[in-house]
Scaffold this motif. Structure first.
Motif, PDB file in Angstrom:
ATOM      1  N   ALA A 130      22.853   6.096  -9.215  1.00 27.21           N
ATOM      2  CA  ALA A 130      24.183   5.828  -9.774  1.00 27.21           C
ATOM      3  C   ALA A 130      24.624   4.400  -9.465  1.00 27.21           C
ATOM      4  CB  ALA A 130      25.201   6.818  -9.210  1.00 27.21           C
ATOM      5  N   VAL A 131      25.537   3.867 -10.308  1.00 24.20           N
ATOM      6  CA  VAL A 131      26.044   2.511 -10.111  1.00 24.20           C
ATOM      7  C   VAL A 131      27.565   2.523 -10.008  1.00 24.20           C
ATOM      8  CG1 VAL A 131      24.115   1.540 -11.415  1.00 24.20           C
ATOM      9  CG2 VAL A 131      26.331   1.907 -12.556  1.00 24.20           C
ATOM     10  N   GLU A 132      28.082   1.454  -9.440  1.00 22.14           N
ATOM     11  CA  GLU A 132      29.530   1.204  -9.376  1.00 22.14           C
ATOM     12  C   GLU A 132      29.841   0.101 -10.378  1.00 22.14           C
ATOM     13  OE1 GLU A 132      33.271   2.076  -7.924  1.00 22.14           O
ATOM     14  OE2 GLU A 132      31.450   2.916  -7.040  1.00 22.14           O
ATOM     15  N   TRP A 133      30.859   0.314 -11.226  1.00 20.49           N
ATOM     16  CA  TRP A 133      31.268  -0.688 -12.219  1.00 20.49           C
ATOM     17  C   TRP A 133      32.405  -1.529 -11.654  1.00 20.49           C
ATOM     18  CZ3 TRP A 133      28.153  -0.851 -16.406  1.00 20.49           C
ATOM     19  CH2 TRP A 133      27.432   0.299 -16.753  1.00 20.49           C
ATOM     20  N   SER A 134      32.324  -2.843 -11.813  1.00 19.44           N
ATOM     21  CA  SER A 134      33.358  -3.705 -11.239  1.00 19.44           C
ATOM     22  C   SER A 134      33.423  -5.030 -11.984  1.00 19.44           C
ATOM     23  CB  SER A 134      33.077  -3.970  -9.751  1.00 19.44           C
ATOM     24  OG  SER A 134      31.860  -4.685  -9.602  1.00 19.44           O
ATOM     25  N   GLY A 135      34.476  -5.808 -11.673  1.00 15.41           N
ATOM     26  CA  GLY A 135      34.583  -7.185 -12.133  1.00 15.41           C
ATOM     27  C   GLY A 135      35.252  -7.397 -13.470  1.00 15.41           C
ATOM     28  N   TYR A 136      35.517  -6.341 -14.236  1.00 15.59           N
ATOM     29  CA  TYR A 136      36.071  -6.518 -15.577  1.00 15.59           C
ATOM     30  C   TYR A 136      37.592  -6.664 -15.529  1.00 15.59           C
ATOM     31  CZ  TYR A 136      37.174  -1.551 -15.074  1.00 15.59           C
ATOM     32  OH  TYR A 136      37.661  -0.353 -14.618  1.00 15.59           O
ATOM     33  N   ASP A 137      38.126  -7.310 -16.566  1.00 15.20           N
ATOM     34  CA  ASP A 137      39.570  -7.503 -16.702  1.00 15.20           C
ATOM     35  C   ASP A 137      40.159  -6.263 -17.379  1.00 15.20           C
ATOM     36  OD1 ASP A 137      42.162  -8.217 -17.372  1.00 15.20           O
ATOM     37  OD2 ASP A 137      41.629 -10.265 -17.956  1.00 15.20           O
ATOM     38  N   ASP A 138      40.903  -5.455 -16.627  1.00 12.07           N
ATOM     39  CA  ASP A 138      41.411  -4.209 -17.196  1.00 12.07           C
ATOM     40  C   ASP A 138      42.594  -4.407 -18.141  1.00 12.07           C
ATOM     41  OD1 ASP A 138      43.413  -4.776 -15.391  1.00 12.07           O
ATOM     42  OD2 ASP A 138      43.021  -3.060 -14.097  1.00 12.07           O
ATOM     43  N   SER A 139      43.004  -5.651 -18.336  1.00  8.16           N
ATOM     44  CA  SER A 139      43.994  -5.906 -19.379  1.00  8.16           C
ATOM     45  C   SER A 139      43.320  -6.102 -20.741  1.00  8.16           C
ATOM     46  CB  SER A 139      44.848  -7.133 -19.043  1.00  8.16           C
ATOM     47  OG  SER A 139      44.097  -8.331 -19.168  1.00  8.16           O
ATOM     48  N   LEU A 140      41.998  -6.359 -20.716  1.00  4.03           N
ATOM     49  CA  LEU A 140      41.240  -6.568 -21.950  1.00  4.03           C
ATOM     50  C   LEU A 140      40.478  -5.322 -22.376  1.00  4.03           C
ATOM     51  CD1 LEU A 140      39.709 -10.134 -21.400  1.00  4.03           C
ATOM     52  CD2 LEU A 140      41.847  -9.510 -22.532  1.00  4.03           C
ATOM     53  N   VAL A 141      39.968  -4.565 -21.400  1.00  4.68           N
ATOM     54  CA  VAL A 141      39.169  -3.383 -21.716  1.00  4.68           C
ATOM     55  C   VAL A 141      39.516  -2.245 -20.760  1.00  4.68           C
ATOM     56  CG1 VAL A 141      37.213  -4.687 -22.649  1.00  4.68           C
ATOM     57  CG2 VAL A 141      37.264  -4.120 -20.207  1.00  4.68           C
ATOM     58  N   SER A 142      39.256  -1.021 -21.210  1.00  2.43           N
ATOM     59  CA  SER A 142      39.347   0.152 -20.339  1.00  2.43           C
ATOM     60  C   SER A 142      37.976   0.818 -20.313  1.00  2.43           C
ATOM     61  CB  SER A 142      40.412   1.126 -20.834  1.00  2.43           C
ATOM     62  OG  SER A 142      40.059   1.654 -22.101  1.00  2.43           O
ATOM     63  N   LEU A 143      37.722   1.593 -19.247  1.00  5.87           N
ATOM     64  CA  LEU A 143      36.408   2.195 -19.048  1.00  5.87           C
ATOM     65  C   LEU A 143      36.505   3.703 -18.866  1.00  5.87           C
ATOM     66  CD1 LEU A 143      35.306  -0.708 -18.557  1.00  5.87           C
ATOM     67  CD2 LEU A 143      34.005   0.243 -16.646  1.00  5.87           C
ATOM     68  N   LYS A 144      35.503   4.393 -19.394  1.00  5.66           N
ATOM     69  CA  LYS A 144      35.279   5.801 -19.082  1.00  5.66           C
ATOM     70  C   LYS A 144      33.813   5.911 -18.705  1.00  5.66           C
ATOM     71  CE  LYS A 144      35.623  10.520 -20.858  1.00  5.66           C
ATOM     72  NZ  LYS A 144      35.961  11.384 -22.027  1.00  5.66           N
ATOM     73  N   THR A 145      33.523   6.348 -17.479  1.00  3.68           N
ATOM     74  CA  THR A 145      32.154   6.291 -16.976  1.00  3.68           C
ATOM     75  C   THR A 145      31.494   7.663 -16.937  1.00  3.68           C
ATOM     76  OG1 THR A 145      32.870   6.501 -14.668  1.00  3.68           O
ATOM     77  CG2 THR A 145      32.719   4.275 -15.580  1.00  3.68           C
ATOM     78  N   THR A 163      37.625 -12.470 -23.419  1.00  2.00           N
ATOM     79  CA  THR A 163      36.261 -12.327 -22.881  1.00  2.00           C
ATOM     80  C   THR A 163      36.330 -11.984 -21.404  1.00  2.00           C
ATOM     81  OG1 THR A 163      35.386 -13.954 -24.453  1.00  2.00           O
ATOM     82  CG2 THR A 163      34.038 -13.477 -22.524  1.00  2.00           C
ATOM     83  N   THR A 164      35.506 -11.038 -20.992  1.00  2.00           N
ATOM     84  CA  THR A 164      35.417 -10.647 -19.591  1.00  2.00           C
ATOM     85  C   THR A 164      33.972 -10.276 -19.288  1.00  2.00           C
ATOM     86  OG1 THR A 164      36.350  -9.224 -17.859  1.00  2.00           O
ATOM     87  CG2 THR A 164      35.981  -8.209 -20.009  1.00  2.00           C
ATOM     88  N   SER A 165      33.674  -9.975 -18.061  1.00  2.00           N
ATOM     89  CA  SER A 165      32.325  -9.534 -17.687  1.00  2.00           C
ATOM     90  C   SER A 165      32.431  -8.300 -16.810  1.00  2.00           C
ATOM     91  CB  SER A 165      31.564 -10.644 -16.946  1.00  2.00           C
ATOM     92  OG  SER A 165      32.211 -10.979 -15.734  1.00  2.00           O
ATOM     93  N   ILE A 166      31.375  -7.521 -16.820  1.00  2.00           N
ATOM     94  CA  ILE A 166      31.335  -6.303 -16.018  1.00  2.00           C
ATOM     95  C   ILE A 166      30.011  -6.256 -15.258  1.00  2.00           C
ATOM     96  CG2 ILE A 166      30.371  -4.894 -17.904  1.00  2.00           C
ATOM     97  CD1 ILE A 166      32.124  -2.577 -16.827  1.00  2.00           C
ATOM     98  N   THR A 167      30.063  -5.818 -14.023  1.00  2.00           N
ATOM     99  CA  THR A 167      28.872  -5.765 -13.170  1.00  2.00           C
ATOM    100  C   THR A 167      28.594  -4.328 -12.759  1.00  2.00           C
ATOM    101  OG1 THR A 167      29.247  -7.995 -12.320  1.00  2.00           O
ATOM    102  CG2 THR A 167      27.842  -6.550 -10.997  1.00  2.00           C
ATOM    103  N   ALA A 168      27.325  -3.940 -12.876  1.00  3.36           N
ATOM    104  CA  ALA A 168      26.863  -2.631 -12.400  1.00  3.36           C
ATOM    105  C   ALA A 168      26.091  -2.864 -11.104  1.00  3.36           C
ATOM    106  CB  ALA A 168      25.972  -1.965 -13.437  1.00  3.36           C
ATOM    107  N   THR A 169      26.547  -2.227 -10.019  1.00  2.69           N
ATOM    108  CA  THR A 169      25.910  -2.382  -8.708  1.00  2.69           C
ATOM    109  C   THR A 169      25.440  -1.022  -8.211  1.00  2.69           C
ATOM    110  OG1 THR A 169      27.391  -4.225  -8.179  1.00  2.69           O
ATOM    111  CG2 THR A 169      26.225  -3.198  -6.338  1.00  2.69           C
ATOM    112  N   ALA A 170      24.183  -0.949  -7.802  1.00  2.00           N
ATOM    113  CA  ALA A 170      23.632   0.315  -7.318  1.00  2.00           C
ATOM    114  C   ALA A 170      24.413   0.811  -6.109  1.00  2.00           C
ATOM    115  CB  ALA A 170      22.159   0.145  -6.951  1.00  2.00           C
ATOM    116  N   LYS A 171      24.767   2.094  -6.118  1.00  2.00           N
ATOM    117  CA  LYS A 171      25.565   2.671  -5.040  1.00  2.00           C
ATOM    118  C   LYS A 171      24.788   2.870  -3.747  1.00  2.00           C
ATOM    119  CE  LYS A 171      29.100   5.179  -7.679  1.00  2.00           C
ATOM    120  NZ  LYS A 171      29.713   6.502  -7.931  1.00  2.00           N
TER     121      LYS A 171
END
Length: 206
Positions: A130-145, A163-171
């Motif tokens: 599994a990964v942890e999602w982080s780093g994105y601008d939540d005023s630009l996008v929303s997430l459902k994981t 424009t924003t970026s999102i990072t997936a990091t292994a838990k």
């Protein structure tokens, strides 16, 4: 008749290890100590049930165990004291870390629409993929994981242009990451043009 009484002193040795279960990551090492009546016992022969671990030696009171391959193994410590054989065991689980995360490097989503981004962990035998999602601008996008098998997913919905970026990091904490750039675009809802337009011969208009 003369009855003679003989006394025999019997010493019962209690053989044990300082751990009955142990977890190691591949490449990680742990120490096992063997005791007889709470004293370190030098007369020990060590063995492993398979090649998931490596032992730094096979005799002595203390050994170092290193994880080699993901899976389980049993370490057995055997000692002989005259006619008495003592056996103690430790069950070891060797855990496989995530070594790489495969993910798109960029995606585009329209405001009000959604796209699914997948992060696939390798190897397939990873203990915790599994990964942890982080780093994105939540005023630009929303997430459902979501997560299944070795694939983590993020359903990304555009909220406003940017424009924003999102990072997936292994838990599992071993540092595998991947990053994706997200471009959010505002749709053109309508185009207005004049109903009629007069253009003279030889003239141009825009």
């Amino acid at each position: 008749d003369v009855k003679e009484t003989y006394t025999c002193e019997v010493t019962v040795l209690k053989h044990r290890l300082d751990a009955s279960n142990m977890e190691l990551w591949i490449g990680e090492s742990g120490t096992l100590n063997a005791y007889a009546n709470d004293t370190l016992n030098q007369g020990i022969v060590w063995s492993a049930s398979n090649n998931n671990v490596k032992l730094n030696k096979t005799t002595g009171s203390t050994i170092t165990v290193t994880g080699v391959t993901g899976g389980t193994t049993t370490i057995t410590a055997t000692t002989t004291n005259g006619d008495t054989v003592g056996v103690a065991t430790c069950n070891i689980t060797v855990k496989q870390p995530v070594t790489k995360i495969a993910m798109k490097s960029d995606i585009t989503v329209y405001v009000g629409s959604s796209v699914k981004l997948s992060a696939i962990a390798t190897p397939s035998t990873a203990t915790n993929a599994a990964v942890e999602w982080s780093g994105y601008d939540d005023s630009l996008v929303s997430l459902k994981t979501g997560f299944a098998g070795v694939t983590s997913t993020a359903t990304i919905t555009g909220l406003k242009a940017g424009t924003t970026s999102i990072t997936a990091t292994a838990k599992d904490g071993h540092g595998a990451t991947a990053t994706c750039t997200i471009t959010v675009i505002q749709r053109v809802d309508s185009i207005e043009i004049p109903a009629t337009y007069t253009l003279y011969v030889g003239k141009s208009a825009t």
